[in-house]
Design a protein around this motif. Structure first.
Motif, PDB file in Angstrom:
ATOM      1  N   GLU A 269      15.551  -4.596  18.328  1.00  0.00           N
ATOM      2  CA  GLU A 269      15.185  -3.755  17.182  1.00  0.00           C
ATOM      3  C   GLU A 269      14.843  -4.589  15.954  1.00  0.00           C
ATOM      4  N   ALA A 270      13.804  -4.146  15.232  1.00  0.00           N
ATOM      5  CA  ALA A 270      13.398  -4.772  13.972  1.00  0.00           C
ATOM      6  C   ALA A 270      13.436  -3.711  12.872  1.00  0.00           C
ATOM      7  N   TYR A 271      13.458  -4.174  11.633  1.00  0.00           N
ATOM      8  CA  TYR A 271      13.574  -3.263  10.492  1.00  0.00           C
ATOM      9  C   TYR A 271      12.539  -3.634   9.439  1.00  0.00           C
ATOM     10  N   GLY A 272      12.159  -2.646   8.616  1.00  0.00           N
ATOM     11  CA  GLY A 272      11.211  -2.882   7.541  1.00  0.00           C
ATOM     12  C   GLY A 272      11.403  -1.872   6.430  1.00  0.00           C
ATOM     13  N   PRO A 273      10.782  -2.102   5.258  1.00  0.00           N
ATOM     14  CA  PRO A 273      11.001  -1.233   4.094  1.00  0.00           C
ATOM     15  C   PRO A 273      10.215   0.079   4.175  1.00  0.00           C
ATOM     16  N   HIS A 274      10.765   1.114   3.533  1.00  0.00           N
ATOM     17  CA  HIS A 274      10.035   2.381   3.409  1.00  0.00           C
ATOM     18  C   HIS A 274       8.894   2.246   2.398  1.00  0.00           C
ATOM     19  N   VAL A 275       9.174   1.563   1.292  1.00  0.00           N
ATOM     20  CA  VAL A 275       8.123   1.279   0.298  1.00  0.00           C
ATOM     21  C   VAL A 275       7.424   0.009   0.748  1.00  0.00           C
ATOM     22  N   GLU A 276       6.125   0.109   1.001  1.00  0.00           N
ATOM     23  CA  GLU A 276       5.394  -0.987   1.636  1.00  0.00           C
ATOM     24  C   GLU A 276       4.144  -1.337   0.843  1.00  0.00           C
ATOM     25  N   LEU A 277       3.711  -2.583   0.976  1.00  0.00           N
ATOM     26  CA  LEU A 277       2.415  -2.993   0.424  1.00  0.00           C
ATOM     27  C   LEU A 277       1.289  -2.429   1.286  1.00  0.00           C
ATOM     28  N   TYR A 300       1.044   8.509   0.184  1.00  0.00           N
ATOM     29  CA  TYR A 300       1.807   8.607  -1.066  1.00  0.00           C
ATOM     30  C   TYR A 300       1.771   7.251  -1.770  1.00  0.00           C
ATOM     31  N   PHE A 301       1.296   7.240  -3.013  1.00  0.00           N
ATOM     32  CA  PHE A 301       1.236   6.014  -3.800  1.00  0.00           C
ATOM     33  C   PHE A 301       2.336   5.999  -4.852  1.00  0.00           C
ATOM     34  N   LEU A 302       2.941   4.823  -5.085  1.00  0.00           N
ATOM     35  CA  LEU A 302       3.966   4.695  -6.113  1.00  0.00           C
ATOM     36  C   LEU A 302       3.315   4.494  -7.487  1.00  0.00           C
ATOM     37  N   LYS A 303       3.973   5.054  -8.512  1.00  0.00           N
ATOM     38  CA  LYS A 303       3.494   4.864  -9.879  1.00  0.00           C
ATOM     39  C   LYS A 303       4.262   3.756 -10.593  1.00  0.00           C
ATOM     40  N   TYR A 304       5.565   3.721 -10.404  1.00  0.00           N
ATOM     41  CA  TYR A 304       6.407   2.757 -11.106  1.00  0.00           C
ATOM     42  C   TYR A 304       7.405   2.139 -10.136  1.00  0.00           C
ATOM     43  N   PRO A 305       7.249   0.876  -9.729  1.00  0.00           N
ATOM     44  CA  PRO A 305       6.084   0.034  -9.977  1.00  0.00           C
ATOM     45  C   PRO A 305       4.939   0.430  -9.063  1.00  0.00           C
ATOM     46  N   ARG A 345      -1.067  -2.941  -3.724  1.00  0.00           N
ATOM     47  CA  ARG A 345      -0.555  -1.661  -4.231  1.00  0.00           C
ATOM     48  C   ARG A 345       0.588  -1.172  -3.339  1.00  0.00           C
ATOM     49  N   LEU A 346       1.541  -0.474  -3.933  1.00  0.00           N
ATOM     50  CA  LEU A 346       2.711   0.008  -3.206  1.00  0.00           C
ATOM     51  C   LEU A 346       2.525   1.451  -2.749  1.00  0.00           C
ATOM     52  N   VAL A 347       2.912   1.707  -1.502  1.00  0.00           N
ATOM     53  CA  VAL A 347       2.817   3.047  -0.919  1.00  0.00           C
ATOM     54  C   VAL A 347       4.110   3.345  -0.159  1.00  0.00           C
ATOM     55  N   LEU A 348       4.327   4.625   0.121  1.00  0.00           N
ATOM     56  CA  LEU A 348       5.319   4.971   1.138  1.00  0.00           C
ATOM     57  C   LEU A 348       4.634   4.773   2.477  1.00  0.00           C
ATOM     58  N   ARG A 349       5.223   3.972   3.339  1.00  0.00           N
ATOM     59  CA  ARG A 349       4.519   3.593   4.559  1.00  0.00           C
ATOM     60  C   ARG A 349       4.131   4.834   5.368  1.00  0.00           C
ATOM     61  N   THR A 350       2.945   4.808   5.918  1.00  0.00           N
ATOM     62  CA  THR A 350       2.447   5.921   6.719  1.00  0.00           C
ATOM     63  C   THR A 350       2.660   5.694   8.202  1.00  0.00           C
ATOM     64  N   GLN A 351       3.098   4.480   8.577  1.00  0.00           N
ATOM     65  CA  GLN A 351       3.304   4.160   9.990  1.00  0.00           C
ATOM     66  C   GLN A 351       4.277   2.988  10.096  1.00  0.00           C
ATOM     67  N   THR A 372      10.921  -0.610  16.538  1.00  0.00           N
ATOM     68  CA  THR A 372      11.553  -0.102  15.327  1.00  0.00           C
ATOM     69  C   THR A 372      11.515   1.416  15.365  1.00  0.00           C
ATOM     70  N   ILE A 373      12.556   2.048  14.868  1.00  0.00           N
ATOM     71  CA  ILE A 373      12.626   3.512  14.757  1.00  0.00           C
ATOM     72  C   ILE A 373      13.042   3.847  13.333  1.00  0.00           C
ATOM     73  N   ASP A 374      12.193   4.575  12.640  1.00  0.00           N
ATOM     74  CA  ASP A 374      12.500   4.904  11.244  1.00  0.00           C
ATOM     75  C   ASP A 374      11.536   5.982  10.755  1.00  0.00           C
ATOM     76  N   ARG A 375      11.697   6.344   9.486  1.00  0.00           N
ATOM     77  CA  ARG A 375      10.887   7.412   8.903  1.00  0.00           C
ATOM     78  C   ARG A 375       9.570   6.881   8.345  1.00  0.00           C
ATOM     79  N   VAL A 376       8.545   7.730   8.416  1.00  0.00           N
ATOM     80  CA  VAL A 376       7.264   7.467   7.773  1.00  0.00           C
ATOM     81  C   VAL A 376       6.891   8.703   6.966  1.00  0.00           C
ATOM     82  N   PHE A 377       5.903   8.552   6.076  1.00  0.00           N
ATOM     83  CA  PHE A 377       5.619   9.602   5.090  1.00  0.00           C
ATOM     84  C   PHE A 377       4.111   9.824   4.962  1.00  0.00           C
TER      85      PHE A 377
END
Length: 520
Positions: A269-277, A300-305, A345-351, A372-377
């Motif tokens: 298993e590997a892991y990664g961030p929900h907020v992604e480049l 979904y795009f982040l505004k701050y940062p 730019r920062l986004v909520l990862r879509t995949q 990896t098993i996790d949430r996407v948005f």
């Protein structure tokens, strides 16, 4: 007092009296008639039944009620109603993408995803037509039908019995159900009626009421008034209400089960961030910066940062050249000027594929299997098959001399391990794999549901990451949909239901599924 007389507490007497005057009545109606809470009546009802004075029948009745989305549309208006208001107010022929801004100027709130649903609804009604992305009203008289849809939604503000819905409104209610605006809830209705024994005793005046006491006090004994009262008996044969069983959530257990299937096949298993480049979510996967999936209505795009950074300039340069001219991959690239500022730019990862490419960059060539098993948005419209937040399993198999047959074999092994007995594959297209395939699983009521996208990573993906000798088999699975197939769930929102009875039923389905897996 006559030996034949039956003295009842006042509440039980009132229940019998009410039932004598009616053929049959539900607990809710009896509660309203007596002005006593229905839950408070249940103890008296149980005692009267044990005395043979009352008969209980149960039946299931289906009620239509609003979902959270339906409650929102009750306040804001259905998307098609809001779109109709925008078109009539602006008296224009706007493009689909311009509508949210036009609506904002009219103090009407409607998102681009809602616009897409509304356009579809108004087109079916024959009110508008769309040509080359431009919307035009062709029949303003249809506004009456559009307004009628809002009136129907308002009619179910309070739950309404399904059999009380008029025939002309049923098709619209069915559409609301498909869109997740309303839902069906089954309720157990308790019907009460007096027995022949109760009828006979009451008509002969042998059922009387008296004050009920639960304890003999010195005052009652000294005065002798206890003789004119009913001493409450304790009936130990009546079972107390059961407390809900505390257990793990069925969907959390399902995710743990899927992880075990991957591990049993040699994956780590590997892991990664929900907020992604955007770089890892799109660019490293050879997805062009002008691809529609990278627009605001799909991500979904982040505004701050709003942005991050990549420290490896050589990696950025390799990906840049691959997009612009193909670099040394043998490809021509996309033929545009790659923008490094957009890539950070920062986004909520879509995949969760972003975790896979990060892993490839970190580990390079070799032989390994990672998942990896996790949430996407994604900005989806909530309905029985789609959600804006869901779980995805992503996997890669790295090694030399791997082929497409190896990929299909691994997917079939995973499917069997997860209890998917009926699956099929068909050719597909994805920007970052070639060849590619989609996998489908069969659901008894929903039919074939796509559950996996797969393929072999293109050279434009792996070479900039430092992969020189190995082939990379890649796939992504929608675990929410697989859970629906395996546990016979028709609505994806039920995976996160707060209803205890639903959770209990789905836990039983999950338990049966695990037992069947163990036996096979």
């Amino acid at each position: 007092m006559s030996n034949n007389e039956l003295v009842l507490p006042q509440e039980e007497f009132e229940i019998i009296k009410a039932l004598i005057s009616t053929q049959a009545v539900s607990v809710d109606d009896l509660s309203a008639k007596l002005g006593i809470d229905a839950n408070s009546l249940m103890r008296s009802i149980a005692e009267l039944e044990s005395m043979g004075l009352l008969k209980i029948d149960k039946k299931i009745r289906r009620y239509i009620e609003l979902t959270d989305e339906g409650k929102k549309y009750l306040e804001l208006g259905l998307p098609e109603v809001r779109l109709a208001r925008v078109l009539l107010s602006c008296n224009c022929k706007p493009s689909i993408n311009d509508i949210p801004n036009i609506a904002k100027g009219l103090n009407i709130n409607i998102s681009i995803t809602e616009v897409n649903y509304a356009v579809s609804a108004l087109t079916r009604l024959g009110m508008v037509r769309v040509a080359r992305g431009i919307i035009e009203i062709v029949n303003g008289d249809k506004l009456v039908e559009v307004s009628n849809r809002q009136a129907i939604l308002d009619a179910v503000r309070n739950p309404i019995a399904e059999d009380e819905i008029s025939q002309e409104h049923r098709s619209i209610i069915q559409e609301f159900m498909r869109r997740g605006i309303v839902k069906v809830r089954e309720r157990s209705i308790i019907i009460l009626s007096a027995t022949d024994k109760a009828q006979d005793l009451f008509m002969r005046g042998l059922i009387k009421s008296s004050t009920v006491i639960t304890a003999l006090t010195p005052e009652l004994i000294r005065s002798g008034t206890w003789r004119n009262m009913v001493i409450k008996r304790f009936d130990l044969s009546i079972p107390p209400p059961q407390a809900p069983i505390i257990t793990k959530h069925f969907f959390a257990e399902f995710l743990r089960f899927v992880k075990e299937v991957f591990v049993s096949l040699g994956f780590e298993e590997a892991y990664g961030p929900h907020v992604e480049l955007e770089f890892w979510n799109f660019d490293a996967l050879f997805q062009a910066q002008d691809h529609p999936a990278r627009e605001i209505h799909d991500t979904y795009f982040l505004k701050y940062p709003s942005s991050g950074k990549i420290l490896d300039n050589e990696l950025m340069n390799r990906v840049s050249q691959t997009h612009e001219n193909g670099w040394i991959t043998g490809s021509r690239g996309w033929g545009y000027k790659w923008d490094p500022n957009r890539a950070v730019r920062l986004v909520l990862r879509t995949q969760t594929t972003s975790v896979s490419v990060r892993t490839l960059y970190k580990r390079g060539d070799g032989e390994y299997r990672v998942f990896t098993i996790d949430r996407v948005f994604r900005p989806e419209v909530l309905d029985p098959k789609h959600s804006m937040e869901f779980h995805q399993a992503d996997g890669i198999v790295v090694g030399e001399n791997l082929s497409f047959k190896h990929l299909l074999g691994i997917l079939e092994a995973l499917a069997r391990g997860m209890g998917l007995r009926k699956v099929m594959f068909k050719p597909a297209y994805f920007p970052f794999t070639s060849p590619s395939a989609e996998g489908y699983a069969y659901h008894e009521k929903l039919g074939w549901i796509e559950f996996v996208g797969s393929g072999i990573f293109r050279p434009e993906v792996v070479m900039p990451l430092g992969i020189k000798r190995s082939r990379v088999l890649a796939f992504g699975m929608g675990l929410d949909r697989i859970a629906m197939v395996l546990m016979n769930i028709e609505d994806i929102r039920d995976l996160f239901s707060k209803d205890l009875s639903s959770i209990k039923n789905y836990w039983l389905n999950f338990s049966r599924f695990i037992n069947n897996i163990s036996k096979s």
